[in-house]
Design a protein around this motif. Structure first.
Motif, PDB file in Angstrom:
ATOM      1  N   GLU A 667       0.860  -1.172   0.000  1.00 45.69           N
ATOM      2  CA  GLU A 667       0.000   0.000   0.000  1.00 45.69           C
ATOM      3  C   GLU A 667       0.904   1.232   0.000  1.00 45.69           C
ATOM      4  O   GLU A 667       1.998   1.218   0.561  1.00 45.69           O
ATOM      5  N   SER A 668       0.437   2.290  -0.590  1.00 45.04           N
ATOM      6  CA  SER A 668       1.227   3.519  -0.624  1.00 45.04           C
ATOM      7  C   SER A 668       0.329   4.702  -0.297  1.00 45.04           C
ATOM      8  O   SER A 668      -0.730   4.868  -0.909  1.00 45.04           O
ATOM      9  N   THR A 669       0.759   5.515   0.665  1.00 40.68           N
ATOM     10  CA  THR A 669      -0.023   6.682   1.080  1.00 40.68           C
ATOM     11  C   THR A 669       0.783   7.953   0.843  1.00 40.68           C
ATOM     12  O   THR A 669       1.914   8.079   1.306  1.00 40.68           O
ATOM     13  N   THR A 670       0.196   8.879   0.107  1.00 42.41           N
ATOM     14  CA  THR A 670       0.799  10.179  -0.164  1.00 42.41           C
ATOM     15  C   THR A 670       0.110  11.227   0.692  1.00 42.41           C
ATOM     16  O   THR A 670      -1.121  11.307   0.712  1.00 42.41           O
ATOM     17  N   THR A 671       0.902  12.022   1.390  1.00 41.91           N
ATOM     18  CA  THR A 671       0.349  13.010   2.327  1.00 41.91           C
ATOM     19  C   THR A 671       0.871  14.402   2.014  1.00 41.91           C
ATOM     20  O   THR A 671       2.071  14.598   1.800  1.00 41.91           O
ATOM     21  N   TYR A 672      -0.058  15.378   1.988  1.00 39.02           N
ATOM     22  CA  TYR A 672       0.278  16.791   1.890  1.00 39.02           C
ATOM     23  C   TYR A 672      -0.127  17.449   3.207  1.00 39.02           C
ATOM     24  O   TYR A 672      -1.215  17.190   3.731  1.00 39.02           O
ATOM     25  N   ASN A 673       0.742  18.310   3.734  1.00 39.92           N
ATOM     26  CA  ASN A 673       0.463  18.935   5.027  1.00 39.92           C
ATOM     27  C   ASN A 673       0.912  20.385   4.993  1.00 39.92           C
ATOM     28  O   ASN A 673       1.976  20.717   4.475  1.00 39.92           O
ATOM     29  N   ALA A 674       0.070  21.263   5.537  1.00 37.75           N
ATOM     30  CA  ALA A 674       0.432  22.674   5.715  1.00 37.75           C
ATOM     31  C   ALA A 674       0.163  23.042   7.162  1.00 37.75           C
ATOM     32  O   ALA A 674      -0.912  22.735   7.694  1.00 37.75           O
ATOM     33  N   GLY A 675       1.139  23.677   7.800  1.00 32.57           N
ATOM     34  CA  GLY A 675       0.991  23.985   9.213  1.00 32.57           C
ATOM     35  C   GLY A 675       1.439  25.389   9.557  1.00 32.57           C
ATOM     36  O   GLY A 675       2.279  25.999   8.869  1.00 32.57           O
ATOM     37  N   LEU A 676       0.872  25.904  10.634  1.00 35.24           N
ATOM     38  CA  LEU A 676       1.232  27.214  11.161  1.00 35.24           C
ATOM     39  C   LEU A 676       1.476  27.075  12.658  1.00 35.24           C
ATOM     40  O   LEU A 676       0.596  26.593  13.392  1.00 35.24           O
ATOM     41  N   ASP A 677       2.651  27.441  13.128  1.00 34.59           N
ATOM     42  CA  ASP A 677       2.980  27.447  14.554  1.00 34.59           C
ATOM     43  C   ASP A 677       3.063  28.887  15.037  1.00 34.59           C
ATOM     44  O   ASP A 677       3.624  29.750  14.340  1.00 34.59           O
ATOM     45  N   PHE A 678       2.538  29.151  16.232  1.00 34.72           N
ATOM     46  CA  PHE A 678       2.523  30.512  16.728  1.00 34.72           C
ATOM     47  C   PHE A 678       2.802  30.543  18.231  1.00 34.72           C
ATOM     48  O   PHE A 678       2.607  29.554  18.946  1.00 34.72           O
ATOM     49  N   GLY A 679       3.296  31.688  18.705  1.00 35.01           N
ATOM     50  CA  GLY A 679       3.526  31.901  20.123  1.00 35.01           C
ATOM     51  C   GLY A 679       3.490  33.381  20.439  1.00 35.01           C
ATOM     52  O   GLY A 679       3.930  34.212  19.632  1.00 35.01           O
ATOM     53  N   PHE A 680       2.936  33.709  21.596  1.00 38.37           N
ATOM     54  CA  PHE A 680       2.831  35.107  22.002  1.00 38.37           C
ATOM     55  C   PHE A 680       3.332  35.273  23.434  1.00 38.37           C
ATOM     56  O   PHE A 680       3.242  34.364  24.260  1.00 38.37           O
ATOM     57  N   TRP A 681       3.861  36.456  23.696  1.00 30.05           N
ATOM     58  CA  TRP A 681       4.286  36.824  25.034  1.00 30.05           C
ATOM     59  C   TRP A 681       5.211  35.776  25.645  1.00 30.05           C
ATOM     60  O   TRP A 681       4.914  35.168  26.676  1.00 30.05           O
ATOM     61  N   GLU A 682       6.343  35.585  24.955  1.00 29.46           N
ATOM     62  CA  GLU A 682       7.389  34.655  25.386  1.00 29.46           C
ATOM     63  C   GLU A 682       6.854  33.235  25.588  1.00 29.46           C
ATOM     64  O   GLU A 682       7.286  32.503  26.461  1.00 29.46           O
TER      65      GLU A 682
END
Length: 980
Positions: A667-682
């Motif tokens: 079996e073969s699985t192709t994955t596309y992923n888009a991510g956003l990481d965020f942080g505020f006030w240290e």
């Protein structure tokens, strides 16, 4: 005299430093390491956060303080006194971006990740009675759904990362513990393979979710990877820790069935119902038996762990031991586990060679109660007593047909448990030695060798006496079972990491090789009657040894430019013995890119923004698990015992050819992923958002084939496609950070949608494959895989209701409007998959008190109520076979005479909100004045409440078919933890 003066003078030149290390809310930190730069002098804080360093040469010195999860600190002082006090306060916020996380074959800073990766550390684990590791992170990670299989002691869970990507092959994630990949095979006579791992030894979970993070594991990574790191020793004074957790379990909820008086009332309302010209009412007894009360009992459990850790001549070590004794809610159900572990991390050749030796061992003993009694306790007539004066069947009441046992009736639930003795013993040991050598002539180049093993042995025996009314044989039954597993791992890789300041670039290159050998040995024993007489079936072979091997080559390149543009690429090639030579190799690439926007000039000086980055990734992974070892080979199989030929007074076995597919491949699985990481006030507010799309081709699926084209009418082959899309969101908030007050909140949410896009070699939109049967009737299928549908969706008739909302018996909608209602009018309706999964956790600390809770929710999951569809009909209560059954209370809603198994009435909305635990902890501080020790007391409740519209036992049913579910108990905990 001069010698004495010299010694005194030298001693006078030495001083000492002591002090306290606390966190941002002034709580002591145990295990923090304090070093004097440029020397071998080091210490570690005790459980009270205090440390001391002696024999320090006076003058300028630099102290370095570090602790995992916190920012390190440096303090330079001029030591001029014999004793100096220096305190430290470590801040967690500074470490949010620089935290080092475990990835495949190495580590990486969290700020540099290109894949979707989540780490959960011990401080955030679920609290209470935790018997298997996966329960520690239930509800803690977005996109990870963990559903316990029920309340059995040591019972396991179904783990799904982003819903799974297969139909017939395994959807379980790959689990790697300290570099040793677990095979995923069950262990004979253990309730769950992971139950042989002590959760108290675990330090962190790292969940790899997208293909860029998992592709380095290639063929086993289509369903995600969970990396488990166990606890290690530390530099400094020896530390002794003991913790005990004692719990009391009660039944949270029972199936709502009719009482004895309600059964009698039901017969009064149906006076014309007869059997063999005698009123059914004559079959009723005079007892008032709650069969669920009879088979369940409140249970006490205890879990105890003792650890010794520290360093011997600069070498960290940790020695641990644990003992668990867990009783189940079913009478006689019990699970005992003894565990031991040892880790040591010496360094040789001036630190160039690092050795990590890890050994774990487990012994378990279990008594398995007959879980078939659960359904029978719902079904059995409550007007009958548990025991009778007739001792034909051990003195238990059973339904009789004439003078013999009525084989069509349910068995006495109490007798099912007490007259079956099922015991199991298992042994398991796993571990590895990992050597990491930094070349003297090129320190940036590391050679890493990992040699690991995972061996287990399980033995069991079942005994049923001859006078038991169980459906084995009239002469009773006894059987022995034994199997072993021997899994070996050998991995070697080279890693080169170089920072070239002149071109503002970092290079991190890894290339390696892996060999994995998984062998199981099953010993086949004869079956015997209770008195030791051999049953006629004798196994043809005393031993069966399935085995599979995997050979791998892998590589990874991570390139970082200007600390803000990061590109990573991986490639893995796997060869599996589960496929023929022409299809043996699978190739699994990935690529990922991260843009750290926070490092751009227009955001770098932001006072409130501490992290902002975008991640993009693409990759392919494979799957070969869950399909057996020899499906591509032409082979023969041994016939069933009932198929033996008798010649004279002897019975002979014969062999038949088995279906096979020589072209079977990955079996073969192709994955596309888009991510956003965020942080505020240290980092006081931080989180992430991911969206993904997965497509699986060459699904390993069992399909119907024309007769005569193979040696069966069903064949496991590569056919069909499936897609999965979803989104994940998580956020962590430090709401309050005061001297004596601290409040944190964590929340995660996931959306996941699976869809089958093709199921046959010749695409047919109407084609479907059975995916699940129910109890009742003969071979009644309720779940199917259909094109354009969620896997394992329910396939039913549309129920018609009267004007009062009551379902009409055997009246269904004519979906295709052809004037008749038949199988062509069945339709796909709902599925067990939740559309949304939510997790919420919070911890509130005031002075020495901490209260915390974890809650979970599933939205959009549906359950088929097989309890009601099977039992809540008149023909079940008044069986034509001459006995009486009980029914669930749903019979008053339907008043069905006969079973309507395929009605969509029984498809119920099972969305829920659960509070998994509520815990209160008191830090009592020192219990012995002047000593380095600390006492913590905890009290809590697990399975606190469930809010749901579903009227059945529990809305959380992974299979989607509610029948014979072992109740999940409500557990009250009291624990103590002390360190010296």
């Amino acid at each position: 005299m001069l010698c004495f003066v010299g010694i005194f003078s030298a001693y006078a030149q030495l001083g000492s430093i002591n002090g306290l290390v606390v966190d941002e809310i002034n709580h002591p930190i145990a295990g923090a390491v304090i070093r004097i730069e440029g020397t071998k002098l080091a210490s570690r804080t005790g459980s009270d956060g205090k440390y001391s360093l002696n024999g320090i040469k006076k003058g300028p010195i630099t102290l370095l303080v570090s602790f995992v999860g916190y920012g390190s600190q440096k303090n330079t002082v001029n030591l001029s006194q014999e004793a100096t006090v220096i305190n430290f306060q470590l801040q967690r916020a500074e470490e949010v971006l620089n935290e080092v996380v475990v990835i495949g074959y190495g580590t990486q800073k969290k700020q540099d990740l290109t894949g979707s990766i989540t780490t959960v550390t011990a401080k955030d684990f679920q609290k209470g009675t935790i018997t298997t590791p996966e329960q520690l992170i239930q509800g803690k990670v977005a996109g990870v759904n963990i559903v316990s299989n029920g309340g059995q002691p040591g019972g396991g869970s179904m783990i799904r990362i982003r819903g799974g990507a297969s139909l017939n092959a395994s959807n379980d994630p790959l689990i790697v513990i300290d570099g040793v990949p677990f095979s995923g095979n069950g262990i004979n006579n253990a309730p769950n393979p992971l139950a042989l791992i002590n959760p108290a030894d675990i330090a962190t979970f790292t969940v790899l979710k997208d293909a860029n993070a998992t592709a380095i594991y290639g063929s086993r990574a289509s369903n995600g990877v969970i990396l488990i790191t166990t606890k290690r020793g530390g530099i400094g004074k020896p530390l002794i820790e003991f913790n005990t957790n004692n719990s009391y379990s009660t039944i949270a909820k029972k199936v709502d069935v009719l009482s004895a008086d309600e059964i009698r009332g039901y017969f009064d309302a149906h006076p014309n119902a007869t059997y063999a010209n005698a009123p059914f009412k004559n079959l009723l007894g005079d007892a008032n038996t709650d069969w669920q009360d009879e088979i369940y009992e409140n249970a006490f459990s205890t879990d105890n762990n003792l650890t010794f850790s520290g360093a011997f001549k600069g070498t960290p070590y940790r020695l641990s031991g644990g003992y668990l004794d867990q009783k189940g809610m079913l009478i006689t159900d019990r699970f005992k586990r003894a565990t031991g572990g040892f880790t040591v991390q010496p360094k040789l050749f001036d630190g160039h060679l690092k050795i990590d030796l890890n050994l774990k061992g487990t012994l378990t003993k279990a008594h398995f109660a007959n879980q078939g009694a659960i359904a029978n306790a719902i079904q059995f007539d409550p007007t009958q007593p548990v025991r009778t004066e007739n001792d034909v069947y051990g003195g238990y009441f059973e339904w009789i047909a004439g003078e013999v046992l009525n084989r069509n009736a349910a068995r006495n639930p109490v007798a099912m448990i007490l007259m079956q003795d099922n015991n199991g013993k298992t042994k398991r040991s796993f571990g590895n030695v990992q050597l990491d050598y930094s070349f003297h002539f090129l320190p940036e180049l590391h050679a890493n060798l990992n040699l690991g093993y995972d061996v287990s042995s399980g033995r069991g025996n079942i005994f049923v006496p001859a006078n038991a009314a169980l459906n084995f044989a009239s002469e009773g039954f006894q059987n022995e079972s034994h199997s072993t597993q021997n899994n070996q791992v050998a991995e070697f890789y080279l890693n080169y990491a170089k920072n070239i300041e002149s071109i503002r670039s970092k290079f991190d290159l890894t290339a390696g090789y892996g060999y994995y050998d998984n062998k199981t040995t099953n010993y086949n024993f004869k079956n015997y009657s209770a008195d030791g007489v051999t049953v006629k079936f004798t196994p043809a072979f005393p031993v069966n040894i399935p085995r599979n091997k995997l050979l791998s080559y892998y590589g990874r390149l991570v390139y970082t430019f200007a600390d803000k543009y990061i590109l990573s690429s991986t490639m893995r090639a796997d060869a599996s013995s589960r496929f023929s030579e022409k299809n043996r190799w699978g190739y699994f690439p990935s690529v990922g890119f991260t843009w750290r926007l926070k490092e751009e000039n227009f955001l770098r000086k932001s006072d409130y923004l501490s992290d902002l980055k975008i991640r993009l990734s693409y990759g392919q992974t494979g799957n070969k698990d869950g399909i057996g070892d020899y499906n591509y080979l032409a082979k023969y199989y041994l016939n069933a015992p009932a198929g033996q030929y008798q010649i004279g007074d002897r019975f002979y076995d014969y062999y038949s050819p088995s279906d096979y597919d020589p072209d079977l491949t990955w079996e073969s699985t192709t994955t596309y992923n888009a991510g956003l990481d965020f942080g505020f006030w240290e980092g006081r507010i931080n989180g992430s958002l991911d969206v993904y799309n997965k497509r699986t081709k060459n699904l390993l699926s069992s399909i119907d084939i024309p007769s005569g084209t193979n040696f069966n009418n069903i064949l496991l082959t590569n056919v069909g496609n499936m897609k999965v899309k979803g989104a994940e969101f998580s956020i962590n908030l430090d709401l309050l950070q005061k001297k004596e007050l601290h409040w944190t909140i964590g929340f995660n949410a996931s959306y996941n949608k699976r869809e089958v896009t093709n199921l046959s070699l010749n695409p047919d939109p109407r084609f479907k494959i059975s995916a699940g049967t129910i109890t009742g009737g003969t071979g009644v299928n309720i779940k199917y895989n259909g094109i354009g549908k969620t896997p394992q969706s329910f396939f039913v008739y549309k129920q018609i209701y009267d004007q009062n909302g009551k379902p009409l018996e055997n009246v269904y909608a004519d979906i295709n409007h052809d004037g008749i209602v038949n199988t062509d009018d069945q339709y796909f309706y709902k599925s067990p998959d939740p559309a949304f999964t939510l997790g919420f956790s919070t911890s509130f600390n005031f002075r020495r008190w901490t209260v915390s809770t974890v809650m979970r929710s599933n939205i959009g999951n549906y359950v088929y109520d097989n309890v009601s569809s099977n039992f809540a009909v008149q023909n079940s209560i008044m069986s034509s076979q001459g006995f009486v059954n009980n029914a669930s209370r749903d019979i008053f809603n339907t008043q069905f005479i006969s079973n309507q198994y395929l009605s969509d009435y029984y498809i119920k909305n099972a969305s829920f909100l659960k509070m998994d635990n509520l815990t209160l902890v008191f830090d009592a501080g020192k219990i012995i004045k002047g000593q380095s020790n600390n006492l913590r007391i905890s009290a809590g409740c697990q399975n606190v409440f469930v809010i749901t519209k579903y009227k059945g036992l529990d809305p959380e049913v992974f299979s989607g078919i509610d029948f014979n579910l072992y109740p999940r108990p409500r557990i009250y905990n009291l624990g103590f933890s002390v360190g010296f």
